[in-house]
Design a protein around this motif. Structure first.
Motif, short mmCIF file in Angstrom:
data_model
loop_
_atom_site.label_atom_id
_atom_site.label_comp_id
_atom_site.label_asym_id
_atom_site.label_seq_id
_atom_site.Cartn_x
_atom_site.Cartn_y
_atom_site.Cartn_z
N THR A 165 44.26 25.25 41.61
CA THR A 165 44.43 26.09 40.42
C THR A 165 45.67 25.75 39.59
O THR A 165 45.56 25.59 38.38
CB THR A 165 44.41 27.58 40.80
N LEU A 224 38.76 39.32 33.57
CA LEU A 224 39.96 39.29 34.41
C LEU A 224 40.71 40.63 34.42
O LEU A 224 40.16 41.63 34.85
CB LEU A 224 40.87 38.12 34.01
N CYS A 284 37.87 28.21 37.74
CA CYS A 284 37.01 29.17 38.41
C CYS A 284 36.15 29.88 37.37
O CYS A 284 36.54 30.02 36.21
CB CYS A 284 37.84 30.17 39.20
N PRO A 297 35.35 33.06 36.78
CA PRO A 297 35.90 34.19 36.00
C PRO A 297 36.85 33.74 34.88
O PRO A 297 36.90 34.36 33.83
CB PRO A 297 36.67 35.01 37.05
N CYS A 334 47.29 35.31 41.95
CA CYS A 334 46.77 33.96 41.78
C CYS A 334 47.50 33.28 40.62
O CYS A 334 47.74 33.91 39.58
CB CYS A 334 45.28 34.04 41.49
N LYS A 359 46.54 31.52 38.46
CA LYS A 359 45.79 31.56 37.20
C LYS A 359 46.43 32.55 36.24
O LYS A 359 46.52 32.31 35.04
CB LYS A 359 44.33 31.96 37.51
N PHE A 360 46.93 33.67 36.80
CA PHE A 360 47.54 34.68 35.95
C PHE A 360 48.93 34.29 35.48
O PHE A 360 49.42 34.80 34.49
CB PHE A 360 47.57 36.04 36.68
N HIS A 379 37.08 40.86 43.53
CA HIS A 379 37.95 41.26 42.43
C HIS A 379 37.15 42.07 41.43
O HIS A 379 35.98 41.75 41.18
CB HIS A 379 38.52 40.03 41.74
N TYR A 423 37.05 41.96 38.38
CA TYR A 423 36.46 41.14 37.32
C TYR A 423 35.22 40.40 37.79
O TYR A 423 34.47 39.90 36.98
CB TYR A 423 37.48 40.18 36.71
N CYS A 426 37.01 29.30 43.95
CA CYS A 426 38.25 30.03 44.17
C CYS A 426 38.74 29.78 45.59
O CYS A 426 38.18 30.31 46.54
CB CYS A 426 38.02 31.51 43.93
N GLN A 459 41.55 30.62 46.89
CA GLN A 459 42.31 31.73 47.43
C GLN A 459 41.41 32.72 48.16
O GLN A 459 41.63 33.05 49.31
CB GLN A 459 43.01 32.40 46.26
N ASP A 460 40.36 33.17 47.49
CA ASP A 460 39.43 34.09 48.14
C ASP A 460 38.76 33.43 49.34
O ASP A 460 38.47 34.08 50.34
CB ASP A 460 38.35 34.54 47.15
S1 SF4 Z 1 41.79 34.56 42.39
FE1 SF4 Z 1 40.17 33.04 42.33
S2 SF4 Z 1 38.63 33.88 40.95
FE2 SF4 Z 1 40.54 35.00 40.58
S3 SF4 Z 1 41.53 33.92 38.87
FE3 SF4 Z 1 42.34 33.05 40.80
S4 SF4 Z 1 41.03 31.28 41.22
FE4 SF4 Z 1 39.97 32.55 39.71
#
Ligand code: SF4
Lengths: 356, 316
Positions: free
Chosen positions: A302, B9, B52, B54, B87, B89-90, B179, B181, B255, B257-258
């Protein structure tokens, strides 16, 4: 006596082995075997499908170490998801019926203090002061290793005929094992610095300059990137890479605000793990007129995927091509080499066009 | 002035906070529509293929909003504490959007524990950027925060009362752990919940349980877990342990992480309750997933039957 083992990455097992041996005298310290195809296969078999490549590699290394009789495993990784690795890996390995202890040297407490605490858990009786000395020595060793390997990386392409760097590098790693204190480290370091610096270099008239950015494991573990650095040297490409363990342990935190500033205007915030560093470093190399950038990451990583749209914009603005690689257990060497070759051809073409 | 809210999200976590805050400031809000095929396709086109699902959907919603409002709200989240991360991503979302839609007018706030930036400070800055007086912003934030908390409490209570119904007189309850979302997206989790309902069971949602309680309980399952959102989801399994008949994990491809968290939780709790993990790598419509849910429901029914006949206790 217990056998303590840890996954290898690049050549860092030398300082880590030294450190563990010093802190835990009376135990056997045995680095996991070097990473091979088998390590990855073994690791992938027992990993969740979407776990990233470093997870699979290190799990494979643990399995190999356990098969060789290790009973204490040390996870040395830190980073985006790596902090969570050890708990999941412990559970998987327990499920397979192995009996062992697993401690995490990385994780949330990445840094000397956290490492020392982890060693305490393993029964380290070395006192604070003495431990600090060994840590300092191991870090110094890492710094010299990074320095010399950095020099080799940047100059490998100029070595004609090739081979001397490689043999010196091997000898150096071997002699590092004899280090007993700062003095002997200084002597060995000095000797090889001299030897390596005196390897004859011939500057070819034309060569390409390429920067490597991306995720740390894919960048540093040569097996994971299919020995890309060596391949590129054969292609007449001189390399530059920022990420090494010295950087990650010390400079990264210290320079974080500067890195973010350098990444402007492309970034406003830090984008997580080493993504910000990738952006800032690519921008720096673009400004210095590098010919191209290669971006390495495990599939689905990511933080590095996050960096991609930004790298793309730097690429457009500075007119510098980027080649992206994602590694997973299906990646094949031939595929990589073909893409590298095509990239090299494209860069040479651009050179020629510009020269006209 | 109109503020655009992408329905993806973090929207599913903060919609009440955002809507009330901007209304309190005298702005209009425009929320993008429920995810549809066009939004997914548009989002996927704007993203690297490895993103991912989402986050691709998110980009589709931002795209939809461009040109339709004065600002698009794209917050940035680093984490809430040293052991409370999100994550990455945020971490990057704001800069990704900014680098993808270069001309889109964005409004952002930053929550970054490392740099000591909290929610209140972030909202005050937004108010200032929108030219609203300090005290008006402060009041709007406070009442918006209250509204969000009230809404959360209500959802948790609603779900708790569902749980209190005695198991033998009601339909089986299936906990969806994903999640928000994913769970509440029109094209991701909602069809799964509807399918479960069609099969005669009651879907309940991990993200609607009391988040503080869940975060605490998560430590009993996975002590080293440091992702806040995952903690809040995983803890719900412990919270509702005695009341549910099965757990459906839903994750989005790819994903990582999940994948790690769910793998661990499934392994640790494998003897407590039936569980499946559904990975959505495209939008709903996959017959394979439907079949898997159906056979999962068969397992649950068989277990309940045994329980009713007192052959084995349901939770032992
Ligand atoms: S936790 Fe997983 S699904 Fe959610 S934003 Fe991060 S990579 Fe994407």
């Amino acid at each position: 006596m217990r056998t303590i083992s840890f996954p290898r990455m690049a050549n860092y097992h030398v300082p880590i082995e030294f450190l563990l041996k010093s802190l835990l005298p009376g135990e056997r310290v045995l680095p996991a075997p070097p990473v091979t195809r088998k390590t990855l296969e073994l690791g992938s078999r027992y990993s969740p499908d979407f776990a990233c490549a470093p997870f699979k590699y290190t799990l494979g290394s643990f399995l190999e170490a356990l098969q060789e009789g290790a009973d204490v495993l040390v996870q040395t990784a830190g980073g985006c998801r790596l902090g969570y690795y050890s708990e999941v890996q412990r559970q998987i390995l327990w499920g397979l019926g192995y009996k062992f202890e697993l401690v995490n040297l990385g994780g949330n407490e990445f840094g000397p203090l956290g490492m020392y605490r982890a060693c305490k858990k393993l029964g380290c009786t070395v006192g604070y002061g003495r431990a600090a000395y060994y840590f300092a020595l191991a870090f110094r060793m890492t710094a010299i290793l990074d320095e010399l390997e950095g020099y080799i990386r940047e100059n490998l392409v100029f070595e004609r005929p090739p081979g001397r760097f490689e043999s010196l590098h091997g000898e150096f790693l071997n002699e590092l094992k004899n280090v007993t204190g700062f003095e002997s480290l200084r002597v060995i370091g000095g000797k090889y610095r001299r030897l390596i610096n005196s390897v004859e270099l011939t500057q070819p008239e034309e060569y390409l300059r390429v920067g490597l950015v991306g995720e740390l494991y894919s960048l540093m573990e040569p097996f994971c990137n299919f020995y890309m650095e060596k391949e590129l040297a054969k292609f007449n490409i001189a390399l530059k890479r920022l990420i090494n363990v010295t950087y990650l342990l010390f400079d990264k935190k210290r320079l974080a605000s500067r890195t973010l500033k350098e990444a402007r205007p492309f970034l406003k915030y830090e984008i997580g793990a080493d993504g910000t560093d990738s952006v800032a470093y690519m921008k720096l190399l673009a400004e210095r007129g590098y010919d191209g950038i290669i971006h390495l990451k495990p599939f689905g990583c990511t933080p590095e995927v996050n960096a991609m749209p930004i790298l793309q914009n730097i690429s457009a603005e500075y007119k510098i091509p980027v080649l992206y690689f994602s590694f997973d257990s299906q990646t094949s060497e031939t595929g990589i080499n073909t893409r590298l070759e095509a990239f090299r051809d494209m860069l040479e073409m651009r050179r020629k066009l510009r020269a006209k | 002035m109109t503020i655009g809210l992408p329905r993806a999200l973090l929207y599913y976590r903060y919609s009440h906070l955002w809507e009330n805050f901007f209304t309190g400031l005298g702005c209009d809000t425009l929320t993008s529509p429920e995810t549809n095929k066009a939004i997914v396709a548009e989002g996927a086109r704007c993203c690297a293929s490895e993103c991912c699902l989402p986050s691709k959907i998110y980009m589709g919603h931002v795209r939809w909003l461009t040109g339709k409002c004065d600002y698009i709200l794209v917050p940035r989240l680093e984490g809430f504490g040293p052991r409370d991360k999100v994550c990455v991503k945020f971490n990057a979302l704001y800069d990704i959007v900014r680098n993808t839609f270069k001309d889109a007018p964005l409004l952002d706030y930053d929550i970054d524990h490392k740099r000591g930036r909290g929610e209140l400070a972030g909202f005050l800055r937004m108010g200032a950027k929108l030219g609203r007086p300090f005290f008006k912003t402060l009041a709007a934030y406070n009442s918006a925060r209250g509204a969000r908390q009230a809404e959360e409490r209500l959802a948790a209570e609603r779900q708790d009362s569902l749980m209190r119904a005695r198991p033998e007189v009601t339909v089986p309850k299936v906990l969806i752990v994903s999640h928000p979302y994913n769970t509440h997206d029109n094209m991701l989790g909602r069809p799964i919940a509807e399918h479960i309902r069609r099969l005669g069971a009651q879907p309940v949602f991990a993200d609607q349980a009391s988040s503080a309680e869940c975060a605490r309980l998560a430590g009993e399952i996975s002590p080293s877990l440091y992702w806040t959102f995952n903690k809040e989801l995983v803890g719900a399994i412990k919270l509702y342990e005695k009341n549910i008949d099965g757990v459906v994990f839903v994750t989005a491809f790819p994903c990582g992480q999940d994948a790690l968290v769910n793998e661990l939780v499934m392994d640790k709790l494998k003897h407590s309750t039936p569980m499946i993990n559904i990975v959505l790598d495209e939008i709903w419509g996959d017959a394979g997933i439907q079949t898997r849910i159906e056979s999962f429901m068969d397992i649950i029914d068989a277990r309940r039957l045994k329980y009713e006949n007192n052959i084995i206790p349901a939770h032992g």
